[in-house]
Scaffold this active site. Structure first.
Site, short mmCIF file in Angstrom:
data_model
loop_
_atom_site.label_atom_id
_atom_site.label_comp_id
_atom_site.label_asym_id
_atom_site.label_seq_id
_atom_site.Cartn_x
_atom_site.Cartn_y
_atom_site.Cartn_z
N ASP A 85 0.82 -1.21 0.00
CA ASP A 85 0.00 0.00 0.00
C ASP A 85 0.85 1.26 0.00
O ASP A 85 0.44 2.29 -0.54
CB ASP A 85 -0.93 0.01 1.21
CG ASP A 85 -2.20 -0.78 0.95
OD1 ASP A 85 -2.21 -1.57 -0.01
OD2 ASP A 85 -3.18 -0.62 1.70
N CYS A 126 1.00 -7.69 5.48
CA CYS A 126 0.53 -6.48 4.83
C CYS A 126 -0.99 -6.34 4.77
O CYS A 126 -1.74 -7.23 5.06
CB CYS A 126 1.19 -6.29 3.47
SG CYS A 126 2.95 -5.87 3.67
N ASP A 127 -1.38 -5.15 4.29
CA ASP A 127 -2.68 -4.59 4.61
C ASP A 127 -3.88 -5.36 4.08
O ASP A 127 -4.89 -5.47 4.75
CB ASP A 127 -2.75 -3.15 4.07
CG ASP A 127 -1.75 -2.23 4.75
OD1 ASP A 127 -0.79 -2.74 5.35
OD2 ASP A 127 -1.93 -1.01 4.68
N LYS A 128 -3.83 -5.85 2.84
CA LYS A 128 -4.99 -6.52 2.26
C LYS A 128 -4.81 -8.03 2.16
O LYS A 128 -5.78 -8.76 1.98
CB LYS A 128 -5.28 -5.96 0.86
CG LYS A 128 -5.40 -4.45 0.81
CD LYS A 128 -6.45 -3.92 1.77
CE LYS A 128 -6.44 -2.41 1.85
NZ LYS A 128 -5.18 -1.83 2.35
N CYS A 204 5.34 -2.63 8.07
CA CYS A 204 5.80 -1.35 8.61
C CYS A 204 5.67 -1.29 10.13
O CYS A 204 4.68 -1.73 10.70
CB CYS A 204 5.05 -0.20 7.95
SG CYS A 204 5.38 -0.11 6.18
N GLU A 452 -6.69 4.78 -0.03
CA GLU A 452 -6.17 5.39 1.19
C GLU A 452 -5.58 6.76 0.84
O GLU A 452 -5.10 6.96 -0.27
CB GLU A 452 -5.08 4.53 1.82
CG GLU A 452 -5.60 3.25 2.43
CD GLU A 452 -4.49 2.45 3.09
OE1 GLU A 452 -3.32 2.88 3.03
OE2 GLU A 452 -4.79 1.38 3.65
N SER A 478 -4.72 5.34 5.80
CA SER A 478 -3.74 4.37 6.25
C SER A 478 -3.80 4.22 7.76
O SER A 478 -4.26 5.13 8.47
CB SER A 478 -2.34 4.83 5.83
OG SER A 478 -1.34 4.13 6.54
#
Length: 579
Positions: A85, A126-128, A204, A452, A478
């Site tokens: 992202d 990670c995000d998705k 992150c 985002e 985010s």
């Protein structure tokens, strides 16, 4: 015991000789394939050479396979995609981020069902990608056990020029851009952030979406207790992977199913942990999506009730001082759960990944560091995550109310029909105090893809305007976003929600304490605006172009539900598509 294994479908009997020959041709042992007491375990991983959260996942997946084999199972591997992202942020690429969640779920489901595996481990980050794994687990919930091994968080960056703090994460790099644009940071200092803030592999380092979803998945039971916070570079990450490999074999032989971690209680527990840590607002979107796929009735009202009853005890970036490595040293999720049990804000009867009740795992756990506060020292009696409702967001919106100098703003709208327009305007102007920047047509269907807007909010903060300017959008933020920034406004503009009717200069009231998001325009005027409303012509042209290309974005847009339903693909195309 062997009768519980559904892989018999492709391994048993003379008529399955072609199937066995294909597996043997892939390198599997003929004796293993014929031994119907050995479960066939799928290991799907999301390796990528461009995404730091995934660059090391081949080794982690290999360790899972080692655990499977040592426990008497047959490991078979597959891959699905990963998207960063951060790299997708601030341009057209971000439109593909949320739809990729559905792609990940689709490919995991297809791999597991086509090959009739007896159990599944998803190695991801990670995000998705991790939410996609949870959605796949929801689809497979009555068939097989599913576990997740996350790649682990990145270590915080250590640089000399970081406003008095030597520890930084990705959010600081985005904010450094705004500081540079205002002349508050030199080019050499910006380069120091660029080269030193992210020191290596992992998701992150702050409590952004990837790490928030990992701790939520641990609370649900999909990740081994105490392991979601292990740093990516720590060898215990591989230990956890091997243990998970052994556990999935046990679970397959016992006939466990993923549904044991997809109950109303487990979903609530995930939200309680997210709330206690002050995690990413995106967790609301993703857990609503998982609930939708799992057939659980959960709405934003229930989410806010959980938030309101959960004390804020995680002092983690971006809302606090510390990073994920410090959360792990302080005891991780079990230490958080121990405090939440004391607050009666967690169901201790729900199972952990091993099947043992959470109350037993968290028994006598105490915080081992300042990243986790004891209940008596809570940062706040309630979570900083809040659901807002009102005339601008009848179906709800979400805010992470951290590092706020004020929780209430009555300002005037400055309206933009895309993120790019808003960023361009902010770059060329200095927004006046009490400006409420409205960014619309960025929802799940209308974006399409619900982008985002960390770049926009970080520029505002980098300019030193974070306490004076708000952003309200039907898009997302985010996990690194902070301040009076409100996302997920529902219904979205493409569904003719009130955000589509806002005009420059309209009074907007934001009250985070009371959970209100209102537009200072009476109902009759709003109805008249709705009557004459037309979508922007360039948005219609964009959609026609996507349809002509048969783009993934077109497929997602015509079936994406509201953010209040997790943005899943279950709804019909917006009415304005037919214009």
């Amino acid at each position: 015991m062997g009768q519980t294994l559904r892989s018999r479908t492709i391994r048993e009997g003379a008529e399955r000789a072609p199937h066995r020959s294909l597996m043997v041709a892939s390198g599997l042992s003929p004796s293993d394939v014929r031994d119907l007491s050995k479960p066939l375990i799928g290991i799907v991983y999301t390796y990528s050479s461009i995404v730091p959260g995934h660059v090391h996942l081949e080794r982690v997946a290999q360790a899972v396979g080692e655990g499977v084999y040592q426990a008497g199972g047959i490991p078979v591997f597959g891959q699905t995609l990963s998207i960063c992202d951060g790299i997708a942020m601030g341009h057209e690429g971000m439109r593909f981020s949320l739809p990729s969640r559905e792609l990940v779920a689709d490919t995991i489901e297809a791999f597991a069902e086509a090959h009739r595996v007896d159990g599944l481990v998803v190695v991801t980050s990670c995000d998705k990608m991790l939410p996609g794994a949870l959605i796949a687990a929801a689809r497979l919930r009555e068939e097989i056990p599913v576990y997740i091994v996350n790649g682990g968080p990145m270590l915080a960056g250590r640089i000399g020029e970081c406003n008095g703090s030597c520890l930084v994460g990705l959010g600081h790099v985005f904010e450094a851009v705004g500081q540079y644009m205002r002349g508050r940071l030199s080019e050499s200092s910006l380069r120091a952030f660029e080269e030193e803030a992210l020191p290596g592999p992992g998701s992150c380092a702050g409590l952004y979406t990837a790490n928030t979803m990992a701790v939520a998945a641990e609370a649900m039971g999909f990740i081994l207790p105490g392991t979601s916070t292990i740093p990516a570079v720590n060898s215990k990450r591989l230990w956890a992977a091997r243990e998970t490999g052994a556990l999935i074999v046990k679970a397959a032989l016992k006939g466990w199913r993923a549904e044991m971690f997809l109950t109303e209680e487990s979903l609530a527990n995930a939200l309680h942990v997210d709330a206690a840590l002050g995690g990413s607002t995106n967790t609301v979107l993703h857990l609503l999506a998982v609930a939708e796929e799992a057939g659980q009735d959960m709405g934003v009202g229930e989410v806010e009730e959980i938030f309101s009853k959960t004390p804020w005890i995680g002092d983690i970036e971006p809302g606090g001082k510390y990073f994920m490595e410090h959360l792990h040293m302080a005891g991780g999720v079990p230490a958080i759960v121990a405090q939440l049990l004391r607050a009666k804000a967690f169901n201790g009867l729900a199972p952990t990944a091993k099947g043992v009740e959470w109350r037993r795992v968290a028994e006598n756990m105490e915080p081992r560091g300042p990243a986790i506060k004891r209940l008596e020292e809570a940062i706040s009696k309630r979570s900083p995550l809040r659901i807002l409702k009102g005339s601008l967001a009848p179906e709800g919106a979400v805010i992470k109310a951290v590092k706020l100098e004020k929780t209430r703003m009555k300002g005037h709208a400055k309206v933009f029909d895309s993120e790019e327009e808003a960023i361009d305007w902010v770059r060329k102007h200095t927004p006046e105090p009490n400006t409420v920047i409205i960014v619309r047509y960025e929802g799940p269907a209308g974006g399409p893809g619900m982008r985002e807007m960390l770049q926009l909010t970080s520029i505002i903060y980098g300019m030193g305007l974070g306490s004076e300017v708000s952003v309200v959008t039907d898009g997302r933020f985010s996990g690194a976003t902070r301040g009076l920034m409100i996302g997920h406004v529902s219904p979205e503009a493409a569904a003719k929600g009130p955000i589509a009717l806002v005009r420059d200069g309209d009074e907007i009231l934001i009250d985070a304490e009371r959970g209100k998001l209102d537009i200072g325009v009476d109902a009759a005027e709003l109805e008249e605006r709705r009557r004459v409303w037309r979508p922007p012509e360039r948005k219609i042209e964009q959609m026609r172009s996507l349809e002509k290309r048969n783009s993934l974005l077109y497929a997602y847009s015509i079936s994406a539900c509201s953010a209040s339903r997790g943005g899943v693909r279950r709804c019909s195309r917006p009415a304005w598509w037919s214009r």
